[in-house]
Design a protein around this motif. Structure first.
Motif, short mmCIF file in Angstrom:
data_model
loop_
_atom_site.label_atom_id
_atom_site.label_comp_id
_atom_site.label_asym_id
_atom_site.label_seq_id
_atom_site.Cartn_x
_atom_site.Cartn_y
_atom_site.Cartn_z
N ILE A 7 36.96 46.17 28.79
CA ILE A 7 36.92 47.44 28.63
C ILE A 7 35.80 47.80 29.44
O ILE A 7 34.73 47.50 29.39
N GLY A 8 36.09 48.90 30.49
CA GLY A 8 35.32 49.43 31.32
C GLY A 8 35.71 49.93 32.76
O GLY A 8 36.87 50.09 32.81
N ASP A 9 34.85 50.76 33.42
CA ASP A 9 35.12 51.10 34.77
C ASP A 9 35.37 49.87 35.58
O ASP A 9 34.48 49.30 35.76
N CYS A 10 36.49 49.98 36.32
CA CYS A 10 36.64 48.89 37.25
C CYS A 10 35.57 48.82 38.31
O CYS A 10 35.36 47.90 38.82
N LEU A 11 35.13 49.99 38.63
CA LEU A 11 34.19 50.27 39.58
C LEU A 11 32.76 49.58 39.11
O LEU A 11 31.70 49.17 39.91
N GLU A 12 32.62 49.12 37.83
CA GLU A 12 31.15 48.82 37.21
C GLU A 12 31.67 47.26 37.01
O GLU A 12 30.98 46.28 37.17
N VAL A 13 32.93 46.76 36.59
CA VAL A 13 33.23 45.44 36.31
C VAL A 13 33.44 44.63 37.57
O VAL A 13 32.93 43.42 37.58
N LEU A 14 34.11 45.25 38.45
CA LEU A 14 34.61 44.38 39.76
C LEU A 14 33.32 43.99 40.54
O LEU A 14 33.29 42.51 40.70
N PRO A 15 32.35 44.53 40.82
CA PRO A 15 31.11 43.97 41.32
C PRO A 15 30.49 42.82 40.71
O PRO A 15 29.73 41.94 41.49
N ALA A 20 38.45 58.25 47.76
CA ALA A 20 37.22 57.40 47.74
C ALA A 20 37.32 56.54 46.59
O ALA A 20 37.02 55.40 46.59
N LEU A 21 38.23 56.81 45.52
CA LEU A 21 38.29 56.06 44.55
C LEU A 21 38.85 54.71 44.79
O LEU A 21 38.55 53.64 44.81
N ILE A 22 40.15 54.85 45.28
CA ILE A 22 41.11 53.89 45.71
C ILE A 22 40.31 53.19 46.79
O ILE A 22 40.47 51.83 46.80
N ALA A 23 39.44 53.60 47.88
CA ALA A 23 38.89 52.88 48.83
C ALA A 23 37.89 51.74 48.25
O ALA A 23 37.71 50.75 48.52
N SER A 24 37.09 52.31 47.11
CA SER A 24 36.16 51.75 46.67
C SER A 24 36.88 50.38 45.63
O SER A 24 36.31 49.34 45.88
N VAL A 25 37.93 50.75 45.06
CA VAL A 25 38.33 49.77 44.29
C VAL A 25 39.03 48.47 45.15
O VAL A 25 38.92 47.51 44.86
N LEU A 26 39.77 49.14 46.24
CA LEU A 26 40.50 48.12 47.25
C LEU A 26 39.27 47.27 47.75
O LEU A 26 39.52 46.08 48.17
N GLU A 27 38.22 47.89 48.16
CA GLU A 27 37.14 47.11 48.86
C GLU A 27 36.70 45.76 47.88
O GLU A 27 36.47 44.81 48.69
N GLU A 28 36.35 46.26 46.68
CA GLU A 28 36.12 45.48 45.61
C GLU A 28 37.23 44.13 45.56
O GLU A 28 36.78 42.99 45.56
N CYS A 29 38.28 44.88 45.41
CA CYS A 29 39.37 43.67 45.29
C CYS A 29 39.51 42.58 46.72
O CYS A 29 39.78 41.67 46.39
#
Ligand SMILES: C[S@@+](CC[C@H](N)C(=O)[O-])C[C@H]1O[C@@H](n2cnc3c(N)ncnc32)[C@H](O)[C@@H]1O
Length: 285
Positions: free
Chosen positions: A30-38, A91-100
């Motif tokens: 449970i969390g924001d993927c922008l915090e979890v993925l890193p 910006a959201l999509i780019a950040s998530v995709l970069e981490e992916c």
């Protein structure tokens, strides 16, 4: 590490610390993927399935009413689908995709699904980040929601983009036999076509909330994920879903003997996903 009060498999983890993949395998976090993925290790997953907000831009001050005002159409727009501008969405999509891209192994593939509202923007962001597109797949919905006002055609498709990390990527999984079998099932013939005929998720598969209404506006059919997983992964491989909703990816992954990591920000969705997972067992071949 506190475990969610209802479901054992929905975890809150201290995302400020780097995580071992083993620590989070077969879980919904449970969390924001922008915090979890890193916090996830680089080069660690075999496939990513990303089903982001669509940014439908529906009018928030109006109710959608069927022709003749016979019944109200439930608007699929939720807080998580609202953005102030295309720039914020991109910006959201780019950040998530970069981490992916960082957590993908060099042989991994990524699937992203969207509608005409967002898929073109996502495709451009992907190419800017260096992803190399293998296919776009048209999901033809055999039971689409009609355009009640008759002002344009019924939108009966969604698009999936399937890509590798970069053009030079080698060794990714492509199960041609499975892809051909699905086309044969849908249309006959001997090729593996990039069109899939699958109904929307309805009936007992559709999760309901406490109010008896559908829990999630965009729950994907298990048959869709089954194709994605069978075509692009092998048993035992690890699949990441950073915006997992009701957990369809993990449920199908478990059934097909794949490992998974899912992330979802909304606690109710994560709880529902967790309960679905608890009732899912691995099937034989
Ligand atoms: C299109 S839905 C995914 C539906 C899912 N594939 C299913 O079958 O139920 C997108 C999900 O992303 C979640 N979400 C949006 N922003 C997020 C973020 N920053 N981190 C994690 N989840 C997020 C929303 O709560 C929503 O459930």
């Amino acid at each position: 590490m506190a475990v969610s009060n209802v479901a054992r498999e929905a975890w809150r983890v201290p995302y400020s610390q780097p995580l071992d993949l083993d620590q989070v395998l077969d879980q919904i976090l449970i969390g924001d993927c922008l915090e979890v993925l890193p916090a996830l290790p680089s080069d660690s997953v075999d496939m990513v399935f990303l089903d982001p907000p669509y940014y439908l831009q529906l009018p928030t001050n109006k109710r959608l009413v069927r022709w003749g005002a016979v019944s109200e159409v439930e608007s699929p727009e939720r807080e998580w689908d609202c953005f102030s501008s295309f720039a914020e969405y991109d910006a959201l999509i780019a950040s998530v995709l970069e981490e992916c891209r960082r957590v993908m192994k060099s042989s991994a593939t990524l699937w992203v699904i969207g509608t005409y509202h967002n898929i073109y923007r996502i495709g451009a962001v992907m190419q800017d980040l260096g992803f190399w597109v293998l296919n776009n797949v048209t999901w033809f919905k055999s039971n689409p929601m009609p355009n009640w006002l008759n002002v344009r055609m019924t939108n009966a498709t969604e698009t999936l983009i399937w890509a590798v990390r970069e053009r030079s990527a080698r060794g990714y999984v492509y199960n041609a036999a499975a892809a051909k079998a699905y086309t044969r099932e849908d249309f006959g013939g001997k090729i593996a076509a990039n069109v899939w005929r699958i109904p929307l998720c309805i009936g007992h598969e559709r999760l309901k909330g406490r109010d008896g209404k559908r829990l999630h506006p965009t729950q994907k059919p298990e048959r869709l994920l089954e194709r994605v997983l069978r075509i692009s992964t092998r048993r035992g491989q690890v699949v990441l879903d950073p915006m997992a909703g009701t957990g369809t990816t993990g449920v199908v992954a478990r059934r097909l003997g794949r490992r998974f990591v899912m992330v979802e920000r909304d606690e109710d969705y994560a709880e529902a996903a967790s309960q679905r997972l608890a009732g899912t067992v691995e099937e034989g071949e």
